[in-house]
Motif scaffolding. Sequence first.
Motif, short mmCIF file in Angstrom:
data_model
loop_
_atom_site.label_atom_id
_atom_site.label_comp_id
_atom_site.label_asym_id
_atom_site.label_seq_id
_atom_site.Cartn_x
_atom_site.Cartn_y
_atom_site.Cartn_z
N GLY A 53 0.82 -1.20 0.00
CA GLY A 53 0.00 0.00 0.00
C GLY A 53 0.86 1.25 0.00
N GLY A 54 0.28 2.34 -0.42
CA GLY A 54 0.98 3.61 -0.46
C GLY A 54 1.38 4.14 0.90
N ASP A 55 0.81 3.59 1.96
CA ASP A 55 1.14 4.03 3.31
C ASP A 55 2.26 3.19 3.94
N GLY A 56 2.89 2.30 3.15
CA GLY A 56 3.98 1.47 3.67
C GLY A 56 3.55 0.10 4.14
N THR A 57 2.26 -0.20 4.08
CA THR A 57 1.78 -1.52 4.47
C THR A 57 2.19 -2.53 3.41
N LYS A 58 2.72 -3.69 3.84
CA LYS A 58 3.14 -4.74 2.91
C LYS A 58 2.69 -6.08 3.45
N ALA A 59 2.42 -7.01 2.53
CA ALA A 59 2.08 -8.39 2.92
C ALA A 59 2.57 -9.33 1.83
N VAL A 60 3.12 -10.46 2.25
CA VAL A 60 3.58 -11.52 1.36
C VAL A 60 3.17 -12.84 1.98
N GLN A 61 2.64 -13.76 1.16
CA GLN A 61 2.24 -15.07 1.69
C GLN A 61 2.40 -16.12 0.60
N GLN A 62 2.88 -17.30 1.00
CA GLN A 62 2.97 -18.46 0.12
C GLN A 62 2.26 -19.60 0.84
N GLY A 63 1.64 -20.48 0.08
CA GLY A 63 0.96 -21.60 0.69
C GLY A 63 0.89 -22.78 -0.25
N SER A 64 0.61 -23.94 0.33
CA SER A 64 0.47 -25.16 -0.46
C SER A 64 -0.40 -26.15 0.30
N LEU A 65 -0.86 -27.16 -0.41
CA LEU A 65 -1.64 -28.22 0.21
C LEU A 65 -0.71 -29.23 0.83
N LYS A 66 -1.13 -29.82 1.95
CA LYS A 66 -0.31 -30.80 2.64
C LYS A 66 -1.21 -31.93 3.13
N THR A 67 -0.74 -33.16 2.93
CA THR A 67 -1.48 -34.33 3.40
C THR A 67 -0.72 -34.95 4.56
N ILE A 68 -1.44 -35.20 5.64
CA ILE A 68 -0.87 -35.87 6.80
C ILE A 68 -1.80 -37.03 7.12
N GLY A 69 -1.33 -38.26 6.87
CA GLY A 69 -2.20 -39.42 7.04
C GLY A 69 -3.33 -39.37 6.04
N ASN A 70 -4.55 -39.43 6.53
CA ASN A 70 -5.72 -39.36 5.66
C ASN A 70 -6.31 -37.96 5.58
N GLU A 71 -5.69 -37.01 6.27
CA GLU A 71 -6.21 -35.65 6.32
C GLU A 71 -5.42 -34.74 5.39
N ALA A 72 -6.11 -33.83 4.76
CA ALA A 72 -5.46 -32.84 3.89
C ALA A 72 -5.76 -31.45 4.42
N GLY A 73 -4.81 -30.57 4.24
CA GLY A 73 -4.99 -29.20 4.70
C GLY A 73 -4.06 -28.28 3.96
N GLU A 74 -4.06 -27.06 4.37
CA GLU A 74 -3.23 -26.07 3.72
C GLU A 74 -2.24 -25.52 4.73
N VAL A 75 -1.01 -25.34 4.29
CA VAL A 75 0.00 -24.71 5.11
C VAL A 75 0.41 -23.42 4.43
N SER A 76 0.70 -22.42 5.21
CA SER A 76 1.11 -21.15 4.63
C SER A 76 2.14 -20.48 5.52
N GLN A 77 2.89 -19.61 4.90
CA GLN A 77 3.86 -18.81 5.64
C GLN A 77 3.97 -17.46 4.94
N GLY A 78 4.34 -16.48 5.70
CA GLY A 78 4.45 -15.16 5.11
C GLY A 78 4.82 -14.12 6.13
N SER A 79 4.60 -12.88 5.75
CA SER A 79 4.89 -11.77 6.64
C SER A 79 4.02 -10.58 6.23
N TYR A 80 3.87 -9.68 7.18
CA TYR A 80 3.22 -8.42 6.88
C TYR A 80 3.89 -7.34 7.72
#
Length: 157
Positions: free
Chosen positions: A60-87
């Motif tokens: 943003g023009g006020d200096g606000t920033k955000a970055v995020q990456q994510g992917s699907l992950k399977t653990i056993g029979n369960e699936a979910g999403e993992v993400s990491q980032g910063s703001y």
Amino acid sequence: MKTAAIVTCMIGLAAALPYPQQQQQQLEPRASGPTTPPVPIVSYDNHLNYDGSYTYSFEGGDGTKAVQQGSLKTIGNEAGEVSQGSYSYVGDDGRTYTVEYVADENGYHAVGDHLPQPPPIPEAIRKSLEYLATAPPPPPENNQQQYNNQQLNNQQQ
């Protein structure tokens, strides 16, 4: 009896009267614009891949920033999403505050110089946790008798 009928009619009439003009004005929503000017978006990027992974960022023009990456992950029979980032954002004091985070099967974990840190774990608690991590798992509840017999046989040998 007549008095009760008259009182009931008076209450009904009072409830049917319209609100005074002053109260009606307070209930109507006000059409007013933002109190601060809008913040322009300087950059924006958003990519969603076929495998469920993604990257996202904006500034943003006020200096606000955000970055995020994510992917699907399977653990056993369960699936979910993992993400990491910063703001990061500029606080009222003019300082830039940054938070880095990971969200996965272990929960959401954020790190930032301005965030409070937990106190250290007391030595006795730490030792107890280490012991519990090496202890055998508890027996299943439905096989308690079988487990007790196994333990008894192991002690007799």
